[in-house]
Design an enzyme around this catalytic site. Sequence first.
Site, PDB file in Angstrom:
ATOM      1  N   LEU A  91      30.610   2.933  50.079  1.00 27.17           N
ATOM      2  CA  LEU A  91      29.764   2.264  51.076  1.00 27.17           C
ATOM      3  C   LEU A  91      29.435   0.831  50.660  1.00 27.17           C
ATOM      4  CD1 LEU A  91      27.144   4.922  52.227  1.00 27.17           C
ATOM      5  CD2 LEU A  91      29.177   4.109  53.426  1.00 27.17           C
ATOM      6  N   CYS A 125      48.705 -12.361  31.536  1.00 26.44           N
ATOM      7  CA  CYS A 125      48.881 -11.298  30.555  1.00 26.44           C
ATOM      8  C   CYS A 125      50.315 -10.764  30.597  1.00 26.44           C
ATOM      9  CB  CYS A 125      47.820 -10.220  30.741  1.00 26.44           C
ATOM     10  SG  CYS A 125      47.434  -9.406  29.180  1.00 26.44           S
ATOM     11  N   GLU A 135      40.986 -14.567  35.528  1.00 27.10           N
ATOM     12  CA  GLU A 135      40.365 -14.093  36.770  1.00 27.10           C
ATOM     13  C   GLU A 135      38.987 -13.489  36.524  1.00 27.10           C
ATOM     14  OE1 GLU A 135      42.836 -12.693  35.163  1.00 27.10           O
ATOM     15  OE2 GLU A 135      42.922 -10.521  35.384  1.00 27.10           O
ATOM     16  N   HIS A 142      42.850 -13.136  30.550  1.00 26.16           N
ATOM     17  CA  HIS A 142      42.579 -12.837  31.965  1.00 26.16           C
ATOM     18  C   HIS A 142      41.580 -13.838  32.555  1.00 26.16           C
ATOM     19  CE1 HIS A 142      44.605  -8.915  32.320  1.00 26.16           C
ATOM     20  NE2 HIS A 142      44.403  -8.882  31.019  1.00 26.16           N
ATOM     21  N   LYS A 198      27.826  -0.025  47.504  1.00 23.83           N
ATOM     22  CA  LYS A 198      26.570  -0.098  46.755  1.00 23.83           C
ATOM     23  C   LYS A 198      26.558  -1.295  45.822  1.00 23.83           C
ATOM     24  CE  LYS A 198      26.466   3.846  45.092  1.00 23.83           C
ATOM     25  NZ  LYS A 198      26.698   4.902  44.256  1.00 23.83           N
ATOM     26  N   GLY A 199      27.706  -1.537  45.190  1.00 22.78           N
ATOM     27  CA  GLY A 199      27.817  -2.657  44.244  1.00 22.78           C
ATOM     28  C   GLY A 199      27.550  -3.984  44.936  1.00 22.78           C
TER      29      GLY A 199
HETATM   30  N1  GLN Z   1      50.865  -4.417  28.448  1.00 18.16           N
HETATM   31  C1  GLN Z   1      50.638  -5.719  27.915  1.00 18.16           C
HETATM   32  C2  GLN Z   1      49.917  -5.658  26.567  1.00 18.16           C
HETATM   33  O1  GLN Z   1      49.245  -4.690  26.276  1.00 18.16           O
HETATM   34  C3  GLN Z   1      49.883  -6.591  28.888  1.00 18.16           C
HETATM   35  C4  GLN Z   1      48.501  -6.105  29.196  1.00 18.16           C
HETATM   36  C5  GLN Z   1      47.889  -6.758  30.410  1.00 18.16           C
HETATM   37  O2  GLN Z   1      48.588  -7.276  31.271  1.00 18.16           O
HETATM   38  N2  GLN Z   1      46.587  -6.679  30.534  1.00 18.16           N
HETATM   39  O3  GLN Z   1      49.993  -6.573  25.815  1.00 18.16           O
END
Ligand code: GLN
Length: 548
Positions: A15, A381, A509, A507, A17-18
Amino acid sequence: MAKYIFVTGGVTSSLGKGIIAASLAKLLQARGLNVTIQKFDPYINVDPGTLNPYEHGECYVTDDGAETDLDLGHYERFLSIPTSQSNNVTTGRIYQTVINKEREGAYLGKTVQVVPHITDEIKRRMLMLGKKGYDIVITELGGTVGDIESLPFIEAVRQLQWELPEEDCMVVHLTLVPYLKAAKELKTKPTQHSVKMLSQEGVHPDIIVCRTEEPLSPEIRRKIALFCNVKIEAVIEAMDAATIYEVPLLMMREKLDLICLKKLNIVNYHEPELNRWKEFLDKLKYPKSKVNIGLIGKYIELQDAYKSILEAFVHAGAMNECKVNVVNVHSEFITEENVMEKLGALDGLLVAPGFGHRGVEGKITAVKYAREHGLPFFGICLGMQMSVIEFARNVLGMKNAHSTEMNPDTNEAVIDLMEEQKEVTAKGGTMRLGSYPCDIKKDTLANRIYGTEHIRERHRHRWEFNNKYLEQFEAAGMVASGRNTESGLVEIVEIPVHPFFIGVQYHPELKSTVEHPQPLFVNFIKASREYAEKKQSSKTQILEEELS
Ligand code: GLN
């Protein structure tokens, strides 16, 4: 002393909530209060790190290296303040703490029980962030009222409602008011039942937020108020919104924040300061251009698997006043033969993170296409690792180049397991996790994008660029423009002769918020927009030449 708002959910899951919790937090923050949000999840996994995206969507990583629920991503995106391990607690973690204490002898002589030992541990954790200087701690309880798993959490809230001063604690309950097409009516019965169930468990909500597709009429509001024992102004309409970022404004119109402030007896607040938020919404709603970005991944049918990436695109798009149309391309089905047909109409390519060998050859083929066609490329990654493998195979001529994750026996392991990972056998919480410092080389694309030579970004992976090959890569034109400050591990690769080609081991993002869009995303969208414009103008030129 902090005050506590608990957010529970009834009738059905999903729904939002977050989003409601994050929107309420945003409004209170905009009124000058110091707010944080935490999530309590009723499952037995210690954290969601070992769950696959089909089960649980994306795993969100905090600065301190906690693998957490994706709702924490919403909290950060809305509030622009970092969360931590303390902001996400599961049943597994609660039991683990209690059982470890029992083994250490902390309860000697006592039978360890759900009430009081488990509920005490839940309460301790619920109150923990309140000791860190926040005015308000919002706690979202995962799951739906009536689930067996959520009982100890509801019981902890019941106890806290008694233990805390009345004006320091309140409960917001989110339910669904479905619209029955055949009867042309909104139905309140599911809401009545779920509030009844919550009351049977001893918790009485102060506010009922009703998810609905149709506006709630005054009669419906009155009915819900009457049957659910709340004031009529405490029945809040939560209509479906065009974007989640509009929800704070919808909640403000319903005075959700003011009702909470009144109940909590907080008088020290000002008019909400939401100028930047509104500016962002305007740009989002009225874009001046559009780009098609290919998201190359293997969970494309799942909305939640790449949540933070999709939201970072929304932030970066607004910043560029450009609509980002994300085209999901399943990496498993990309081949040399169809790559042109699948990627030819795109203005930029993001190769997604991931684990395991399914779909990697398609990702490598996609990278090759972007590299050879000058198409803006952004690898995250696993996406970055694939760009390294592609470069090794097709530029350096290393035909067996691979990651030992997919091919443990390759004699050209350009991506290899980190030394400290080689002995690791346990899966939970053992990756390279959390925020690490990175030094950026001067006069590189990364340097221009970040505008600095020192950054910190969040990681979640086991494999790394193999530095044995670094010289060879750099001599052939793939540069390591970002390296870990201490270990020298390669964190960013780029190809300077390409208009925009960048891969990052971390990451980015995870750190994009409405008020601080992540610079790599902003610049990737900018480059994609320029690519689209160039494509358009060369099309127009050809057309004009044909006509003249
Ligand atoms: N599988 C890759 C690693 O462990 C990349 C991991 C990912 O994309 N978060 O290094």
